[in-house]
Design an enzyme around this catalytic site. Structure first.
Site, PDB file in Angstrom:
ATOM      1  N   GLU A 147      14.102 -19.625  -8.152  1.00 48.92           N
ATOM      2  CA  GLU A 147      13.397 -18.458  -7.239  1.00 48.92           C
ATOM      3  C   GLU A 147      14.149 -17.157  -7.578  1.00 48.92           C
ATOM      4  O   GLU A 147      13.303 -16.123  -7.743  1.00 48.92           O
ATOM      5  CB  GLU A 147      13.546 -18.868  -5.860  1.00 48.92           C
ATOM      6  CG  GLU A 147      12.567 -20.150  -5.456  1.00 48.92           C
ATOM      7  CD  GLU A 147      13.274 -21.491  -5.684  1.00 48.92           C
ATOM      8  OE1 GLU A 147      12.608 -22.641  -5.399  1.00 48.92           O
ATOM      9  OE2 GLU A 147      14.329 -21.346  -6.488  1.00 48.92           O
TER      10      GLU A 147
ATOM     11  N   ARG B 162      -0.728  12.582   2.312  1.00 46.45           N
ATOM     12  CA  ARG B 162      -0.677  13.648   3.247  1.00 46.45           C
ATOM     13  C   ARG B 162      -1.249  13.066   4.749  1.00 46.45           C
ATOM     14  O   ARG B 162      -0.640  13.460   5.602  1.00 46.45           O
ATOM     15  CB  ARG B 162      -1.797  14.781   2.809  1.00 46.45           C
ATOM     16  CG  ARG B 162      -1.150  15.835   1.685  1.00 46.45           C
ATOM     17  CD  ARG B 162      -2.414  16.947   1.340  1.00 46.45           C
ATOM     18  NE  ARG B 162      -1.898  17.590   0.094  1.00 46.45           N
ATOM     19  CZ  ARG B 162      -2.560  18.404  -0.620  1.00 46.45           C
ATOM     20  NH1 ARG B 162      -3.855  18.694  -0.315  1.00 46.45           N
ATOM     21  NH2 ARG B 162      -2.275  19.124  -1.606  1.00 46.45           N
TER      22      ARG B 162
END
Length: 551
Positions: free
Chosen positions: A86, A182
């Protein structure tokens, strides 16, 4: 049976080796079909089989990390003592692991107390959770808003032609992503050069209700009389400038509805502290290289989003996205952290952090330290009680609780403070021979709430460090302890609440205070919790003596 676990945006798929893949009830983990998922599981089993002969006495273990069917990381046990499958897969995938799916031939588990297989995947999931709230974490840790520097450049690193023409470096799809950035920001910062050269509008144009404030930094106020930014009907505009700069221009801007804010010395750090005080959480910098460089140098830029277009324009004098940083060797270059790559139409968006995302998880004292503070706390099977301000069950333990304390001043005169926090913040300036320092004390005394007292005290300390008492760092713990003792002696029900927590570790979970409350990277001392445990121990001892004497 297979299982699917999603933590913080990282889906963990744990199929069995022999039973085949059963699709989870919620559908595919990452948008791929059942056949494709089954193929990835088979490949995970094949990768696991590479462990044969190398993993005894452990089982053969393999892990694949995939996004949309594409494998971006894999690992298997290839020798005793190697990293688990893992961890190898997560390290190979890097930033691409975020939001991806992990496929394993075995459910991850600990082996002889080694939790690395599970923690490797969970840590990536936790990182995803931190990224979601990165603006809050940076604002809390750094006391400035979270700032992203965004720019679009050609393959040869130019943001405009030698003539200054810059429309358009990137594609329409990339510009759409900028509108999204934005819309997620509280304010957009540009410099005077950008206003003169591009006459930008700086609106989100995303159809939502949120419109960020537009901030123009200009030292000389050499700005055009007419500009799209001076139209404040669709978005609010602030011009930050040097104190005393061109009063005639300031008046003209004010008449147009533009707010002008003067700074003693105009620089990115002071402007960001001003935005912090105004409550801004996230700032988008769309400035040129002349402003981007000092912003980076002052440490207020936390993340960079660079849109790279497959174009070459050349030009010795063509502007680049970042100006002079006074670095002369490549070893001095700033490296981005947690870099991610995303293709947007023909462009490539490269983004990453200049500073690690702060982890403000409270630091729990070690068992031996805790026992030394309060013998009632057992190092085994310890219960942890977290508190934070007054909305928590044990919030009254906080110094923000609205319980007055009557404490003597320097001359022995007693004064009733509205809260422990009022007393603590005001005493930063006690004993300083300055009318301004005495005025600060009176301001804090009159603060309407502990929160207001804290904000005011921290702000004044930051703005006027020369007026903070010279012994503050050495006396603040004792000052806090005296105020706490007074608080719990004056309010019996609070003393009962404190005593009722006997045997438990007390942790102040404030994300805003790395000294008294939450900590990060081992720096947080959580002193308030420790002082409360010490006080609790003293109160319990006294109660025990009283009972012994009465019997």
């Amino acid at each position: 049976m297979s299982s699917l676990l999603s933590i913080g945006g990282v889906a963990l798929s744990f199929p069995p080796l022999a039973a085949g893949l059963r699709r989870p009830i919620c559908g595919s983990a990452n948008g791929v079909g059942a056949a494709q998922e089954a193929a990835i599981v088979r490949r995970a089993a094949e990768v696991a089989d590479l462990s044969a002969g190398h993993s005894a006495p452990h089982p053969n273990s393999g892990c694949l990390i995939a996004r949309g069917g594409d494998v971006v990381g894999q690992g298997f046990l290839y020798a005793q003592g190697t990293k688990c499958a893992e961890l190898q897969a997560v390290e190979m995938a890097g930033g691409l692991a975020r939001g991806a799916t992990a496929y394993l031939n075995l459910e991850p588990d600990d082996c002889y107390g080694d939790h690395t297989p599970v923690s490797s995947l969970v840590q990536e999931a936790l990182k995803s959770c931190l990224v979601v709230n990165a603006p809050l974490l940076y604002r809390t840790a750094c006391h400035v808003p979270f700032s992203i520097l965004k720019y679009a450049m050609t393959l040869d690193g130019k943001i405009a032609a030698s003539s200054g023409h810059a429309s358009w470096v990137s594609s329409k799809l990339s510009r759409g992503r900028v509108f999204e950035l934005r819309g997620r920001s509280d304010a957009i910062v540009v410099g005077g050069n950008t206003v003169r050269r591009d006459d930008p509008q700086l609106t989100a144009r995303h159809g939502g209700g949120h419109v960020p404030v537009r901030i123009v930094m200009s030292q000389t106020l050499d700005l055009p009389e007419e500009a799209k930014l001076w139209n404040v009907f669709d978005a609010y505009t602030i011009v930050a400038t040097q104190r005393g700069a061109r009063k005639d221009v300031q008046k003209k801007l004010a008449k147009k509805g533009v707010e002008v804010v003067e700074f003693d010395i105009l620089n990115p750090k002071d402007v960001m502290e001003y935005c912090y005080d105004r409550g801004c959480l996230s700032i988008l910098w769309e400035c040129g290289g002349a402003l981007a460089a000092p912003a980076i140098s002052s440490g207020v830029i936390h993340k960079v989003c660079a849109f790279v277009a497959p174009k070459i324009i050349g030009g010795l004098n063509a502007p680049s996205p970042v100006g002079e940083l006074r670095m002369v060797q490549m070893s001095q270059a700033l490296n981005l952290i947690d870099v991610s790559y995303e293709q947007i139409g023909p462009d490539m968006l490269i983004s990453g952090f200049l500073q690690p995302i702060p982890d403000l998880s409270p630091v729990i004292p070690q068992a031996d330290e805790t026992s030394a503070l309060d013998p009632t706390v057992s190092p085994y099977d310890t219960k942890i009680i977290s508190f934070y301000k007054t909305w928590d069950l044990y919030g009254a333990l906080s110094n923000f609780s609205p319980h007055p304390v009557r404490m003597p001043d320097e001359d022995g005169t007693y004064f009733t403070w509205s809260s422990v926090e009022h007393y603590y913040q005001a005493h930063k300036f006690v004993g300083v021979e300055s009318p301004l320092a005495r005025d600060f004390i009176e301001q804090i005394k009159l603060a309407k709430s502990p929160e207001e007292a804290a904000r005011l005290g921290r702000k004044l300390q930051r703005e006027h460090p020369e007026l903070v008492r010279p012994d503050w760092e050495s006396v603040k713990i004792e000052l806090m302890y005296r105020a706490l003792k007074c608080k719990f002696s004056m309010h019996p029900h609070l003393k009962s609440m404190l005593c009722s927590t006997a045997g438990s570790v007390l942790v102040e979970a404030s994300p805003h205070d790395l000294f008294w409350g939450g900590g990060r990277e081992g720096e947080g001392l959580n002193y308030l919790g420790r002082l409360l445990m010490q006080l609790r121990s003293e109160i319990l001892k006294e109660n025990s003596k009283l009972r012994a004497n009465s019997s």
